[in-house]
Every structure is written in C-alpha cells, then in structure tokens.
Design a protein around this motif. Structure first.
Motif, PDB file in Angstrom:
ATOM      1  N   MET A   1     -13.045   1.276   4.469  1.00 57.10           N
ATOM      2  CA  MET A   1     -11.818   0.777   3.843  1.00 57.10           C
ATOM      3  C   MET A   1     -10.673   0.682   4.845  1.00 57.10           C
ATOM      4  SD  MET A   1     -11.624   2.491   0.067  1.00 57.10           S
ATOM      5  CE  MET A   1     -12.935   3.676   0.053  1.00 57.10           C
ATOM      6  N   LEU A   2     -10.597   1.666   5.738  1.00 62.48           N
ATOM      7  CA  LEU A   2      -9.475   1.693   6.672  1.00 62.48           C
ATOM      8  C   LEU A   2      -9.724   0.830   7.907  1.00 62.48           C
ATOM      9  CD1 LEU A   2      -8.512   5.477   6.514  1.00 62.48           C
ATOM     10  CD2 LEU A   2      -7.513   3.568   5.257  1.00 62.48           C
ATOM     11  N   THR A   3     -10.975   0.611   8.276  1.00 61.78           N
ATOM     12  CA  THR A   3     -11.259  -0.194   9.458  1.00 61.78           C
ATOM     13  C   THR A   3     -11.330  -1.681   9.138  1.00 61.78           C
ATOM     14  OG1 THR A   3     -13.647   0.114   9.126  1.00 61.78           O
ATOM     15  CG2 THR A   3     -12.524   1.672  10.590  1.00 61.78           C
ATOM     16  N   ALA A   4     -11.337  -2.015   7.858  1.00 59.22           N
ATOM     17  CA  ALA A   4     -11.488  -3.421   7.484  1.00 59.22           C
ATOM     18  C   ALA A   4     -10.217  -4.227   7.692  1.00 59.22           C
ATOM     19  CB  ALA A   4     -11.935  -3.529   6.022  1.00 59.22           C
ATOM     20  N   ARG A   5      -9.096  -3.538   7.887  1.00 63.14           N
ATOM     21  CA  ARG A   5      -7.832  -4.255   8.053  1.00 63.14           C
ATOM     22  C   ARG A   5      -6.857  -3.421   8.864  1.00 63.14           C
ATOM     23  NH1 ARG A   5      -5.493  -5.026   2.121  1.00 63.14           N
ATOM     24  NH2 ARG A   5      -3.845  -6.048   3.324  1.00 63.14           N
ATOM     25  N   ASP A   6      -5.864  -4.096   9.439  1.00 54.68           N
ATOM     26  CA  ASP A   6      -4.851  -3.386  10.231  1.00 54.68           C
ATOM     27  C   ASP A   6      -3.446  -3.799   9.822  1.00 54.68           C
ATOM     28  OD1 ASP A   6      -4.690  -5.937  11.229  1.00 54.68           O
ATOM     29  OD2 ASP A   6      -5.294  -5.407  13.283  1.00 54.68           O
ATOM     30  N   ASP A   7      -3.314  -4.325   8.624  1.00 53.05           N
ATOM     31  CA  ASP A   7      -2.011  -4.802   8.153  1.00 53.05           C
ATOM     32  C   ASP A   7      -1.580  -4.087   6.879  1.00 53.05           C
ATOM     33  OD1 ASP A   7      -3.970  -5.870   6.533  1.00 53.05           O
ATOM     34  OD2 ASP A   7      -3.023  -7.846   6.351  1.00 53.05           O
ATOM     35  N   THR A   9       0.275  -2.116   4.073  1.00 49.76           N
ATOM     36  CA  THR A   9       1.607  -1.792   3.573  1.00 49.76           C
ATOM     37  C   THR A   9       1.447  -0.546   2.705  1.00 49.76           C
ATOM     38  OG1 THR A   9       1.361  -3.056   1.524  1.00 49.76           O
ATOM     39  CG2 THR A   9       2.155  -4.251   3.491  1.00 49.76           C
ATOM     40  N   PRO A  10       2.522   0.116   2.327  1.00 47.63           N
ATOM     41  CA  PRO A  10       2.348   1.269   1.428  1.00 47.63           C
ATOM     42  C   PRO A  10       1.558   0.925   0.166  1.00 47.63           C
ATOM     43  CG  PRO A  10       4.554   1.272   2.329  1.00 47.63           C
ATOM     44  CD  PRO A  10       3.919  -0.019   2.768  1.00 47.63           C
ATOM     45  N   GLN A  11       1.833  -0.237  -0.419  1.00 49.73           N
ATOM     46  CA  GLN A  11       1.154  -0.595  -1.655  1.00 49.73           C
ATOM     47  C   GLN A  11      -0.331  -0.859  -1.437  1.00 49.73           C
ATOM     48  OE1 GLN A  11       2.334  -0.359  -4.775  1.00 49.73           O
ATOM     49  NE2 GLN A  11       0.196  -0.727  -5.335  1.00 49.73           N
ATOM     50  N   THR A  12      -0.692  -1.571  -0.372  1.00 51.15           N
ATOM     51  CA  THR A  12      -2.113  -1.835  -0.142  1.00 51.15           C
ATOM     52  C   THR A  12      -2.852  -0.570   0.275  1.00 51.15           C
ATOM     53  OG1 THR A  12      -1.644  -2.567   2.129  1.00 51.15           O
ATOM     54  CG2 THR A  12      -1.757  -4.268   0.416  1.00 51.15           C
ATOM     55  N   LEU A  13      -2.141   0.381   0.888  1.00 58.55           N
ATOM     56  CA  LEU A  13      -2.773   1.654   1.218  1.00 58.55           C
ATOM     57  C   LEU A  13      -3.051   2.458  -0.053  1.00 58.55           C
ATOM     58  CD1 LEU A  13      -3.814   3.433   3.488  1.00 58.55           C
ATOM     59  CD2 LEU A  13      -1.534   4.439   3.680  1.00 58.55           C
ATOM     60  N   ILE A  14      -2.127   2.402  -1.007  1.00 61.00           N
ATOM     61  CA  ILE A  14      -2.359   3.050  -2.300  1.00 61.00           C
ATOM     62  C   ILE A  14      -3.568   2.421  -2.988  1.00 61.00           C
ATOM     63  CG2 ILE A  14      -1.435   3.387  -4.630  1.00 61.00           C
ATOM     64  CD1 ILE A  14       1.351   3.621  -3.331  1.00 61.00           C
ATOM     65  N   GLU A  15      -3.641   1.095  -2.938  1.00 59.46           N
ATOM     66  CA  GLU A  15      -4.781   0.402  -3.544  1.00 59.46           C
ATOM     67  C   GLU A  15      -6.089   0.822  -2.894  1.00 59.46           C
ATOM     68  OE1 GLU A  15      -3.754  -3.682  -3.099  1.00 59.46           O
ATOM     69  OE2 GLU A  15      -2.157  -3.621  -4.604  1.00 59.46           O
ATOM     70  N   ALA A  16      -6.074   0.991  -1.569  1.00 62.20           N
ATOM     71  CA  ALA A  16      -7.277   1.437  -0.869  1.00 62.20           C
ATOM     72  C   ALA A  16      -7.650   2.863  -1.280  1.00 62.20           C
ATOM     73  CB  ALA A  16      -7.069   1.362   0.638  1.00 62.20           C
ATOM     74  N   ALA A  17      -6.644   3.700  -1.474  1.00 57.69           N
ATOM     75  CA  ALA A  17      -6.899   5.089  -1.864  1.00 57.69           C
ATOM     76  C   ALA A  17      -7.572   5.183  -3.224  1.00 57.69           C
ATOM     77  CB  ALA A  17      -5.594   5.878  -1.873  1.00 57.69           C
ATOM     78  N   PHE A  18      -7.349   4.190  -4.069  1.00 63.19           N
ATOM     79  CA  PHE A  18      -7.948   4.177  -5.399  1.00 63.19           C
ATOM     80  C   PHE A  18      -8.980   3.065  -5.538  1.00 63.19           C
ATOM     81  CE2 PHE A  18      -4.109   6.636  -5.928  1.00 63.19           C
ATOM     82  CZ  PHE A  18      -4.505   7.639  -6.797  1.00 63.19           C
ATOM     83  N   ASP A  19      -9.566   2.671  -4.418  1.00 62.22           N
ATOM     84  CA  ASP A  19     -10.643   1.679  -4.461  1.00 62.22           C
ATOM     85  C   ASP A  19     -11.813   2.251  -5.275  1.00 62.22           C
ATOM     86  OD1 ASP A  19     -13.216   0.372  -3.528  1.00 62.22           O
ATOM     87  OD2 ASP A  19     -11.744  -0.859  -2.462  1.00 62.22           O
TER      88      ASP A  19
END
Length: 251
Positions: A1-7, A9-19
């Motif tokens: 999840m974290l290596t798939a992108r490098d852009d 934002t706080p909101q997209t990081l929250i979304e990743a945390a609850f993937d």
C-alpha cells in the motif's frame, strides 16, 4: 500500500490505513475453491458446500460490515488455522505459508464445512453479515470487560491483522457470547502532516474517558469503526469553541 505511490496526502493516507483488502484470503481462498472444483460430482461435500464456495469464488477479498463472505472466510480461516498450526510449527513454516502451500484438500474443505456449521449453530445461518458478528463494546470503566450479547455494541467492519487487515481489530467470542468482541488491534490511529504548521487527525477506540457517565466515554466509537478520524487541536487557537472546562493545577 505504501510503496504503490509517493504522492500521499493526509486524506489518502487515512484511506490507505483503512484499505479493506485482506491479503491472506486473496492467497488462501483460491486454493479452497480449487479443492472444491476437484471433488467428484457424486461426492456429498460437492453439493453441501456449493453455496459457500460460490460466495467465496466471487468475493473481492475485502472486508465490509455487510459482507457475508468476510464472515465465512474468517470462520473458515480460524478452523483451517487450528487444523494446520501444529504441523506448520513442526515444518518450520509460518501458518499462512503452510495453509496456502501444504494444506490438503480434505483439510481445506473440512474446515469450510466446520465453519458453516459454527455459523448456523451460533447465528442461525451460515450467511451472516460480518458486522453482526464483529463488534465493539465498552460497558464500564474496567480494564478487562465482561462482554454480553444482550448489551449494546456497534459493528466493526475491519478484521484481524492475522488476515492482512491494516486497520486491525482482534476480536473473538467470550464466555457466554456468540458475537466476537475486540480487545486488541489499533487502539489509537493518527495521521500527522509535518510542515510550517502541524496538522493531524486521530481517533481513539471508544473515547478518552474511563467514566461511563462521561459523554467522552464512547463518543469516538463510531468514528473508530468507520475510520472517521477527528481533527487534532494542537495550537492554542485550535481550541477556540471547543473547550468544555479549564483546569489549573492547585485550583
């Protein structure tokens, strides 16, 4: 999840945390389906397990409160784990690797049959929404809670980290309960953006008060279950309009 992108934002990081993607079942379920496909047509298990297999075959391996496939998969995974964990230890393998690579068709299908029976016994049907089983409950200020199916609780959509859920909620049945109640996992979640001005969002399981009569005893429970992080008040000005009471030591 974290290596798939490098852009991020706080909101997209929250979304990743609850993937909701459950990586363990994405690996394990195809082996179960293949085992069922190999059964001869006249085998009694073929018809008995046809509906659960159909459900799991079409599943996207994502948790959700309304997902019946999540319930079947978790119960199946638990029963297959019980069947294979000792052999995995003897083989010097992780249980996940053993279940995926060495579990027999008999073990895979037998665990599914047992899981369906447990669901029918405890909930009246093998097809139960995950949120009906997986619950958050906080009854009082005790560190060790006494859970009860008769008391209020709320559904939690995410699963245990055992199955690859980054939003981890470790839940199980307790004496006298059929539902699963969580006591481990992510009790505090925060996303922080560092820059000229700090910004942060967070959530705490339940609430910040240990007193049942406080409005903050469980006012974050719904936020926790839905991944709806609250804004963190970091600077003095952030507190404007949000202060209930001020305290000064010695007064």
């Amino acid at each position: 999840m974290l290596t798939a992108r490098d852009d991020f934002t706080p909101q997209t990081l929250i979304e990743a945390a609850f993937d909701p993607y459950l990586t363990a079942f994405a690996r394990l379920v195809p082996g179960l389906v293949a085992a069922w496909d190999r059964l001869p047509e006249h085998n009694g298990q073929k018809a008995k397990l046809a509906d659960p297999i159909s459900l799991l075959r079409d599943w996207d391996h994502r948790w959700a409160a309304e997902s019946t496939a999540t319930s079947v998969a978790v119960f199946w995974g638990e029963d297959l784990w019980a069947l294979t964990s000792q052999a995995a230890a003897g083989a010097g393998m992780s249980v996940w690797d053993y279940m995926a690579d060495r579990a027999t068709d008999t073990q895979r299908l037998g665990a599914l049959e047992t899981a369906a029976q447990r669901l029918r016994r405890d909930f009246g049907s093998w097809k139960v929404p995950w949120g009906e089983i997986n619950r958050y409950q906080r009854n009082d200020g005790a560190i060790v809670q006494e859970f009860s199916d008769a008391k209020p609780s709320i559904p939690v959509p995410f699963a245990s980290s055992r199955w690859g859920s980054l939003a981890s909620f470790g839940a199980k049945a307790y004496p006298g309960t059929k539902r699963y109640y969580g006591t481990s996992g992510n009790s505090f979640v925060a996303v922080v953006e560092f820059g000229p001005r700090l910004r942060a969002w967070a959530v705490t399981a339940g609430g910040v008060s240990g007193h049942p009569d406080s409005p903050h005893f469980d006012d974050q429970a719904e936020r926790y279950a839905s991944g709806d992080l609250r804004l963190v008040y970091f600077y003095p000005g952030d507190l404007d309009g949000h202060v209930e009471r001020r305290y000064r030591p010695g007064r």
